[in-house]
Design an enzyme around this catalytic site. Structure first.
Site, PDB file in Angstrom:
ATOM      1  N   GLN A 183       0.813  -1.233   0.000  1.00 19.33           N
ATOM      2  CA  GLN A 183       0.000   0.000   0.000  1.00 19.33           C
ATOM      3  C   GLN A 183       0.841   1.275   0.000  1.00 19.33           C
ATOM      4  O   GLN A 183       0.434   2.293   0.538  1.00 19.33           O
ATOM      5  CB  GLN A 183      -0.994  -0.016   1.183  1.00 19.33           C
ATOM      6  CG  GLN A 183      -2.111  -1.031   0.976  1.00 19.33           C
ATOM      7  CD  GLN A 183      -2.947  -1.266   2.215  1.00 19.33           C
ATOM      8  OE1 GLN A 183      -2.878  -2.321   2.824  1.00 19.33           O
ATOM      9  NE2 GLN A 183      -3.735  -0.280   2.581  1.00 19.33           N
ATOM     10  N   ARG A 191     -46.476  30.834  -9.564  1.00 17.86           N
ATOM     11  CA  ARG A 191     -45.767  29.691 -10.160  1.00 17.86           C
ATOM     12  C   ARG A 191     -45.600  28.552  -9.168  1.00 17.86           C
ATOM     13  O   ARG A 191     -45.735  27.381  -9.522  1.00 17.86           O
ATOM     14  CB  ARG A 191     -44.372  30.131 -10.620  1.00 17.86           C
ATOM     15  CG  ARG A 191     -44.369  30.643 -12.007  1.00 17.86           C
ATOM     16  CD  ARG A 191     -42.952  30.648 -12.557  1.00 17.86           C
ATOM     17  NE  ARG A 191     -42.952  31.380 -13.819  1.00 17.86           N
ATOM     18  CZ  ARG A 191     -41.882  31.672 -14.514  1.00 17.86           C
ATOM     19  NH1 ARG A 191     -40.701  31.285 -14.089  1.00 17.86           N
ATOM     20  NH2 ARG A 191     -41.978  32.322 -15.648  1.00 17.86           N
ATOM     21  N   GLY A 223     -29.895   5.352 -10.569  1.00 13.36           N
ATOM     22  CA  GLY A 223     -28.491   5.318 -10.967  1.00 13.36           C
ATOM     23  C   GLY A 223     -27.610   5.884  -9.872  1.00 13.36           C
ATOM     24  O   GLY A 223     -26.634   5.256  -9.441  1.00 13.36           O
ATOM     25  N   ASN A 279     -36.454   4.407 -12.348  1.00 12.94           N
ATOM     26  CA  ASN A 279     -36.912   4.505 -13.739  1.00 12.94           C
ATOM     27  C   ASN A 279     -36.074   3.638 -14.673  1.00 12.94           C
ATOM     28  O   ASN A 279     -36.083   3.811 -15.885  1.00 12.94           O
ATOM     29  CB  ASN A 279     -36.953   5.977 -14.207  1.00 12.94           C
ATOM     30  CG  ASN A 279     -35.594   6.650 -14.065  1.00 12.94           C
ATOM     31  OD1 ASN A 279     -34.590   5.984 -13.822  1.00 12.94           O
ATOM     32  ND2 ASN A 279     -35.563   7.967 -14.216  1.00 12.94           N
ATOM     33  N   ALA A 283     -33.087   3.585 -15.537  1.00 12.84           N
ATOM     34  CA  ALA A 283     -32.240   4.282 -16.519  1.00 12.84           C
ATOM     35  C   ALA A 283     -31.443   5.397 -15.873  1.00 12.84           C
ATOM     36  O   ALA A 283     -31.802   5.913 -14.809  1.00 12.84           O
ATOM     37  CB  ALA A 283     -33.108   4.889 -17.624  1.00 12.84           C
ATOM     38  N   GLU A 341     -29.579  11.175 -19.232  1.00 13.98           N
ATOM     39  CA  GLU A 341     -28.629  10.897 -20.319  1.00 13.98           C
ATOM     40  C   GLU A 341     -29.340  10.235 -21.500  1.00 13.98           C
ATOM     41  O   GLU A 341     -28.981  10.453 -22.663  1.00 13.98           O
ATOM     42  CB  GLU A 341     -27.484  10.006 -19.816  1.00 13.98           C
ATOM     43  CG  GLU A 341     -26.792  10.491 -18.541  1.00 13.98           C
ATOM     44  CD  GLU A 341     -26.018  11.796 -18.719  1.00 13.98           C
ATOM     45  OE1 GLU A 341     -25.900  12.285 -19.855  1.00 13.98           O
ATOM     46  OE2 GLU A 341     -25.547  12.334 -17.697  1.00 13.98           O
TER      47      GLU A 341
HETATM   48  C1  TPP Z   1     -20.034  10.339 -10.754  1.00  9.45           C
HETATM   49  C2  TPP Z   1     -20.824  10.792 -11.926  1.00  9.45           C
HETATM   50  N1  TPP Z   1     -20.967   9.981 -12.994  1.00  9.45           N
HETATM   51  C3  TPP Z   1     -21.719  10.357 -14.050  1.00  9.45           C
HETATM   52  C4  TPP Z   1     -22.350  11.572 -14.053  1.00  9.45           C
HETATM   53  C5  TPP Z   1     -23.210  12.005 -15.243  1.00  9.45           C
HETATM   54  N2  TPP Z   1     -24.629  11.938 -14.863  1.00  9.45           N
HETATM   55  C6  TPP Z   1     -25.305  13.012 -14.433  1.00  9.45           C
HETATM   56  S1  TPP Z   1     -26.895  12.700 -14.121  1.00  9.45           S
HETATM   57  C7  TPP Z   1     -26.740  11.101 -14.579  1.00  9.45           C
HETATM   58  C8  TPP Z   1     -27.922  10.174 -14.558  1.00  9.45           C
HETATM   59  C9  TPP Z   1     -28.405   9.891 -13.179  1.00  9.45           C
HETATM   60  O1  TPP Z   1     -29.338   8.820 -13.237  1.00  9.45           O
HETATM   61  P1  TPP Z   1     -30.351   8.579 -12.057  1.00  9.45           P
HETATM   62  O2  TPP Z   1     -29.689   8.801 -10.769  1.00  9.45           O
HETATM   63  O3  TPP Z   1     -30.996   7.259 -12.263  1.00  9.45           O
HETATM   64  O4  TPP Z   1     -31.393   9.766 -12.244  1.00  9.45           O
HETATM   65  P2  TPP Z   1     -32.491   9.926 -13.420  1.00  9.45           P
HETATM   66  O5  TPP Z   1     -31.894  10.877 -14.429  1.00  9.45           O
HETATM   67  O6  TPP Z   1     -32.741   8.584 -14.009  1.00  9.45           O
HETATM   68  O7  TPP Z   1     -33.681  10.504 -12.740  1.00  9.45           O
HETATM   69  C10 TPP Z   1     -25.428  10.816 -14.954  1.00  9.45           C
HETATM   70  C11 TPP Z   1     -24.925   9.507 -15.411  1.00  9.45           C
HETATM   71  C12 TPP Z   1     -22.149  12.409 -12.924  1.00  9.45           C
HETATM   72  N3  TPP Z   1     -22.705  13.614 -12.836  1.00  9.45           N
HETATM   73  N4  TPP Z   1     -21.411  11.988 -11.881  1.00  9.45           N
HETATM   74 MG    MG Z   2     -32.773   6.744 -13.094  1.00 10.56          MG
END
Ligand code: TPP
Ligand code: MG
Length: 579
Positions: A118, A353, A446, A472, A474, A478
């Site tokens: 390390q 709003r 994600g 969702n 996904a 993106e």
């Molecule tokens: C560490 C990191 N990796 C990639 C990104 C690019 N990024 C921004 S938003 C996003 C999608 C997030 O997906 P999710 O959390 O499922 O939210 P959703 O858009 O599906 O509601 C990504 C990949 C980032 N901002 N930070």
């Molecule tokens: Mg998502």
């Protein structure tokens, strides 16, 4: 031969005693032989060790703890991969200017650079994302290095932010001479903050009191200046915007709050006062293309918030709370020149709003896939959460919906680094720092995945937070960018995984929710679990078809000159006009 037992005067003991004396009550960490002496001495000092599942999460937690606890947030990570794993957290604290201290170990000095386990030069790795990064190779230097690192982290005489120290493990085991353990190094003796120079204060009063359409924008550096800020807004009848960094500083019912009119007010103000706020991408870099010929007045206690992008007509270098107070004291009793009708007009449009948004959220239509709109989840949470709940938002589209749709007096999110994945870790530390408040983490599926294992930390440490996953299937923001910009979707789909089953496996109360009608009861059961000291997770199936404001504004596709498409167009026109 076994190593000699560590004494209560060894290097590690001094580290622990220093932290104890500086009021540090929790250290977030993941153990390893190179830091074990510190680990054991922390425990001996009665400092709680919150042991996590990934070093990145430890630093995220130290970051949230610093922001909500008001002092130093401390992470302890082992040598090599412990430090490299921690680096995203350090980078995030660097951009957010959070007062984080990261401590680590190194192989013994006699094995340095011989290919030890390390062994890697950590300080080279973290130098660019810390205020201070040093290896402490002699036990007698430990007290002074700790004192200096703490001062830099807290921004004494400079900009706050993360600091890093590591210690060869033999240094931690060696005794520290009593003579060098000066009390002044252990005590918190921060230099007394001061207001800006009186002549500049008078100039600021003149500028503010003669403005027709004054706009005040607060940021990180305004924390602690809430009372003076609210009073200034009331006396000046100014418009006010907050930008996430300082949410809750000014109450939502203050007549200056016009958050829902951000774009309009930025284009109309004639004097813009920033208080402890960078003019970063969220504020169009302060560009005249967006702010027109507004004059800028800036108040900050560090360079980055005083003159980034726009030097302004006037920059007041001083403690923001004291400087605002000095402005109030120097201000005339006469009414300012503010066009009251302008602010009142913005305020009523803001309220209209906000009401429309809240009503729309409750009825938001399902997608063609039959899955509910993410705003239905947020509407149900709005109904159920106490008014003082701490909200942590994370994700892409879902972060954007939550930022707008979930009001909160304390709010944390991935910040300017766009550091998605912070949610669960921030939530845990938020609750530990403020154990009397309800904490909800609203996260995309994600974003949740990055540090999902920290639900285990929440269970083991009995930290009752509610994690709501907007499932969702996904990386939805993106997906939309690919569809609209490139006409093809690749590598951005996830599965509709059963996060509730996963959470149950770790001991949380967890449910999957498919119908909006089932939300209120599910949320009530989750809050019930929280009341019994148990963390909970709701995995809510939502449609990936709902386009958030961040998706529509162009943020996702990253325009060349400005972060949002409309500002990018304005910047182009403005540059062309001057050419
Ligand atoms: C560490 C990191 N990796 C990639 C990104 C690019 N990024 C921004 S938003 C996003 C999608 C997030 O997906 P999710 O959390 O499922 O939210 P959703 O858009 O599906 O509601 C990504 C990949 C980032 N901002 N930070
Ligand atoms: Mg998502």
């Amino acid at each position: 031969m076994a190593p000699p037992p560590i004494t209560d005067n060894c290097g590690a003991a001094i580290v622990a005693r220093f932290l104890k004396q500086r009021g540090v009550r929790r250290v977030y960490g993941l153990c390893g032989g190179h830091v074990m002496p510190i680990w054991m001495r922390l425990d001996a000092e009665g400092i709680r060790i919150v042991d996590v599942r990934d070093e990145r999460a430890a630093v995220y937690m130290a970051h949230a703890d610093a922001q909500l606890g008001g002092g130093l947030g401390v992470a302890l990570v082992t040598a090599g991969p412990g430090v490299t794993n921690a680096m995203t957290g350090i980078a995030n604290a660097h951009v957010a200017r959070a007062a984080v201290m990261v401590l680590s170990g190194l192989p013994p000095t006699a094995q340095e650079n011989r290919g030890a386990l390390q062994d890697i030069v950590h300080t080279d790795l973290v130098r660019g994302i810390t205020r201070y990064a040093r290896t402490v190779r002699h036990p007698a230097l430990i007290p002074q290095e700790l004192a200096e690192a703490a001062a830099r982290a807290l921004g004494e005489g400079g900009e706050s932010g993360p600091v890093y120290l590591d210690f060869p493990v033999d240094t931690l085991r060696a005794d520290v001479p009593r003579a060098v353990q000066l009390p002044e190094l252990f005590e918190d003796r921060a230099a007394t903050p001061a207001a800006a120079h009186p002549a500049q204060v008078r100039a600021a009063v003149e500028m503010l009191w003669s403005a027709r359409r004054p706009l005040v924008i607060s940021g990180r550096g305004a924390q602690g200046a809430g009372a003076a800020l609210s009073e200034l807004l009331s006396r000046l009848h100014a418009a006010y915007l907050d930008t996430g960094e300082s949410r809750g500083l000014v109450a939502d019912d203050h007549p200056s709050v016009v958050a829902a009119m951000r774009g309009t007010v930025m284009g109309q103000a004639d004097v813009v006062l920033t208080v402890g706020r960078r003019l970063d991408f969220q504020l169009a870099y302060g560009s005249p293309a967006v702010f027109g010929d507004a004059r800028f007045l800036r108040i900050a206690d560090c360079a980055a918030e005083l003159r980034d992008n726009r030097r302004g007509t006037l920059g007041l270098f001083g403690d923001p709370a004291l400087t605002l107070r000095a402005i109030l004291d120097a201000a005339p009793t006469a009414q300012p020149a503010t066009d009251r009708a302008w602010v009142q007009g913005l305020r009523s449009q803001h309220l209209a709003r906000s009401d429309k948004l809240a009503a729309g959220m409750r009825q938001a239509a399902a997608g063609s896939d039959g899955l509910m709109h993410p705003n239905r989840v947020l509407a149900a949470l709005r109904e159920a959460l106490p008014a003082d709940a701490i909200v942590v938002a994370d994700g892409g589209d879902f972060l954007s919906f939550a930022r707008v749709g979930l009001p909160a007096t304390t709010y944390l999110d991935p910040g300017s680094l766009g550091c998605i994945g912070v949610g669960t870790a921030f939530g845990i530390a938020a609750r530990l720092a403020q154990p009397e408040r309800t904490v909800v983490v609203a996260t995309g599926d994600g974003a949740f995945g990055f540090n999902a294992m920290e639900i285990d930390t929440a269970v083991r440490h009995r930290v009752p937070i509610l994690v709501v996953v907007a499932n969702n299937g996904a990386w939805a923001i993106e997906v939309r960018d690919q569809q609209e910009t490139h006409g093809k979707v690749v590598g951005t789909h996830l599965q509709f995984a059963d996060h509730a089953a996963m959470a149950r496996a770790f001991g949380l109360h967890a449910e999957q929710v498919r119908e909006p009608e089932a939300l209120p009861a599910a949320i009530a059961r989750a809050l019930q679990a929280l009341a019994q000291g148990r963390p909970a997770l709701l995995d809510v199936l939502v449609t990936p078809e709902a386009a958030s404001s961040d998706a529509k504004s162009g943020l996702a596709w990253v325009p060349d000159l400005q972060p949002l498409a409309a500002w990018d167009d304005a910047e182009r026109r403005w540059r062309a006009a001057a050419a």
